[in-house]
Design a protein around this motif. Structure first.
Motif, short mmCIF file in Angstrom:
data_model
loop_
_atom_site.label_atom_id
_atom_site.label_comp_id
_atom_site.label_asym_id
_atom_site.label_seq_id
_atom_site.Cartn_x
_atom_site.Cartn_y
_atom_site.Cartn_z
N PRO A 130 13.11 16.72 15.50
CA PRO A 130 14.44 16.63 16.13
C PRO A 130 14.71 15.22 16.66
CG PRO A 130 13.35 18.66 16.77
CD PRO A 130 12.34 17.86 15.99
N GLY A 131 15.85 14.64 16.27
CA GLY A 131 16.24 13.32 16.77
C GLY A 131 15.77 12.16 15.92
N TYR A 132 14.98 12.41 14.88
CA TYR A 132 14.48 11.31 14.04
C TYR A 132 14.87 11.54 12.58
CZ TYR A 132 11.49 9.51 17.76
OH TYR A 132 11.04 8.98 18.93
N VAL A 133 15.42 10.50 11.93
CA VAL A 133 15.73 10.61 10.50
C VAL A 133 15.07 9.47 9.74
CG1 VAL A 133 17.92 11.84 10.71
CG2 VAL A 133 17.90 9.34 10.74
N LEU A 134 14.70 9.78 8.50
CA LEU A 134 14.03 8.81 7.63
C LEU A 134 15.03 8.28 6.60
CD1 LEU A 134 11.30 7.62 6.53
CD2 LEU A 134 11.20 9.65 5.05
N GLU A 135 15.06 6.96 6.46
CA GLU A 135 15.83 6.31 5.40
C GLU A 135 14.86 5.46 4.58
OE1 GLU A 135 19.04 4.06 7.13
OE2 GLU A 135 19.98 5.85 7.99
N VAL A 136 15.06 5.44 3.27
CA VAL A 136 14.10 4.77 2.39
C VAL A 136 14.79 3.74 1.50
CG1 VAL A 136 12.38 5.11 0.55
CG2 VAL A 136 12.61 6.82 2.37
N TRP A 137 14.17 2.61 1.36
CA TRP A 137 14.65 1.55 0.46
C TRP A 137 13.59 1.28 -0.61
CZ3 TRP A 137 16.66 1.95 5.14
CH2 TRP A 137 17.97 1.47 5.37
N THR A 138 14.03 0.93 -1.80
CA THR A 138 13.09 0.31 -2.73
C THR A 138 12.88 -1.11 -2.23
OG1 THR A 138 14.86 -0.39 -4.22
CG2 THR A 138 13.79 1.71 -4.70
N VAL A 139 11.69 -1.62 -2.48
CA VAL A 139 11.30 -2.91 -1.90
C VAL A 139 10.58 -3.73 -2.96
CG1 VAL A 139 9.67 -3.96 -0.27
CG2 VAL A 139 11.09 -2.05 0.46
N ARG A 140 10.86 -5.02 -2.95
CA ARG A 140 10.16 -5.94 -3.85
C ARG A 140 9.27 -6.86 -3.02
NH1 ARG A 140 11.16 -10.53 -6.99
NH2 ARG A 140 13.08 -11.11 -5.95
N LEU A 141 8.06 -7.08 -3.50
CA LEU A 141 7.14 -7.98 -2.81
C LEU A 141 7.53 -9.42 -3.11
CD1 LEU A 141 3.53 -6.62 -3.38
CD2 LEU A 141 4.85 -6.71 -1.24
N LEU A 142 7.64 -10.23 -2.08
CA LEU A 142 7.92 -11.66 -2.29
C LEU A 142 6.62 -12.46 -2.22
CD1 LEU A 142 11.21 -12.22 -0.28
CD2 LEU A 142 10.91 -11.62 -2.69
N SER A 143 5.76 -12.10 -1.26
CA SER A 143 4.46 -12.77 -1.22
C SER A 143 3.45 -11.94 -0.45
CB SER A 143 4.58 -14.18 -0.63
OG SER A 143 4.83 -14.10 0.74
N GLY A 144 2.19 -12.16 -0.80
CA GLY A 144 1.10 -11.46 -0.13
C GLY A 144 0.63 -10.25 -0.92
N ASP A 145 -0.62 -9.90 -0.68
CA ASP A 145 -1.22 -8.70 -1.26
C ASP A 145 -1.31 -7.68 -0.13
OD1 ASP A 145 -1.84 -8.47 -3.87
OD2 ASP A 145 -3.71 -9.60 -3.73
N PRO A 146 -0.74 -6.50 -0.29
CA PRO A 146 -0.76 -5.54 0.81
C PRO A 146 -2.19 -5.18 1.23
CG PRO A 146 0.74 -4.81 -0.93
CD PRO A 146 -0.01 -5.98 -1.47
N LEU A 147 -2.39 -5.15 2.55
CA LEU A 147 -3.66 -4.74 3.14
C LEU A 147 -3.35 -3.71 4.24
CD1 LEU A 147 -5.31 -8.25 3.68
CD2 LEU A 147 -6.04 -6.50 2.03
N PRO A 148 -4.26 -2.74 4.45
CA PRO A 148 -4.00 -1.74 5.50
C PRO A 148 -4.33 -2.29 6.89
CG PRO A 148 -6.03 -1.21 4.33
CD PRO A 148 -5.47 -2.45 3.68
N LEU A 149 -3.45 -3.16 7.41
CA LEU A 149 -3.73 -3.86 8.67
C LEU A 149 -3.51 -2.98 9.89
CD1 LEU A 149 -1.95 -7.28 7.94
CD2 LEU A 149 -4.35 -6.69 7.62
N GLU A 150 -2.53 -2.06 9.81
CA GLU A 150 -2.10 -1.31 10.99
C GLU A 150 -1.57 0.04 10.52
OE1 GLU A 150 0.32 -3.91 13.78
OE2 GLU A 150 1.61 -2.17 13.61
N ASP A 151 -1.95 1.11 11.17
CA ASP A 151 -1.44 2.48 10.91
C ASP A 151 -2.04 3.15 9.67
OD1 ASP A 151 0.15 2.17 13.10
OD2 ASP A 151 2.04 2.06 12.00
N HIS A 152 -2.67 2.39 8.77
CA HIS A 152 -3.20 3.00 7.54
C HIS A 152 -4.66 2.62 7.35
CE1 HIS A 152 1.20 2.32 6.83
NE2 HIS A 152 1.09 3.62 6.73
#
Ligand code: CDP
Length: 131
Positions: A75-97
């Motif tokens: 209740p009170g929270y909604v999720l919105e999603v975007w497609t995303v393109r990487l501009l730079s960097g290799d994703p790492l699980p730094l926080e929350d994952h």
């Protein structure tokens, strides 16, 4: 009371979608999501998404297109999603994952996605298959 918006990114690269496994809270740990988080007061959704992806994954990313739809989280929270393109960097699980995986369309359902992320994931997978 107004809704709080949570933004999430369907990060797509070389025909695959990035899935992130949550490390907290306990009831969500181990489930997979599109990385993102809550808007801060006064923040635009796209700016929040860029910030969240920098904080959580250490990448510079650009929101490309909103996936049609909004999904209630609690209740009170909604999720919105975007497609995303990487501009730079290799994703790492730094926080929350604690784990990241790149999933092609045929592997997309090998992880246990959060229920609320599934409609957006299905739409992105459909687009990856067509690409
Ligand atoms: O990072 P921040 O604290 O802003 O947000 P979060 O804890 O990552 O996400 C806020 C809420 O949105 C949590 O309840 C998550 O479970 C939910 N969420 C979701 O349902 N789907 C996502 N793709 C991202 C977050």
């Amino acid at each position: 009371m107004s809704e709080r918006v949570v933004v999430a990114g369907a990060v797509c690269h070389r025909g695959r979608l990035l899935a992130a496994r949550r490390s907290a809270p306990e009831e969500l740990a181990g489930r997979w999501e599109l990385p993102g988080g809550k808007l801060e007061p006064g923040e635009e959704p796209e700016d929040a998404l860029v910030r969240e992806l920098r904080e959580e994954l250490g990448v510079v990313a650009r929101p490309v297109e909103r996936i049609p739809g909004r999904w209630t989280l609690k209740p009170g929270y909604v999720l919105e999603v975007w497609t995303v393109r990487l501009l730079s960097g290799d994703p790492l699980p730094l926080e929350d994952h604690d784990e990241l995986r790149w999933l092609g369309p045929d592997e997309a359902y090998t992880v246990d996605w959060l229920d609320q992320d599934r409609p957006a994931v299905a739409e992105v997978v459909r687009r990856l298959r067509e690409a």
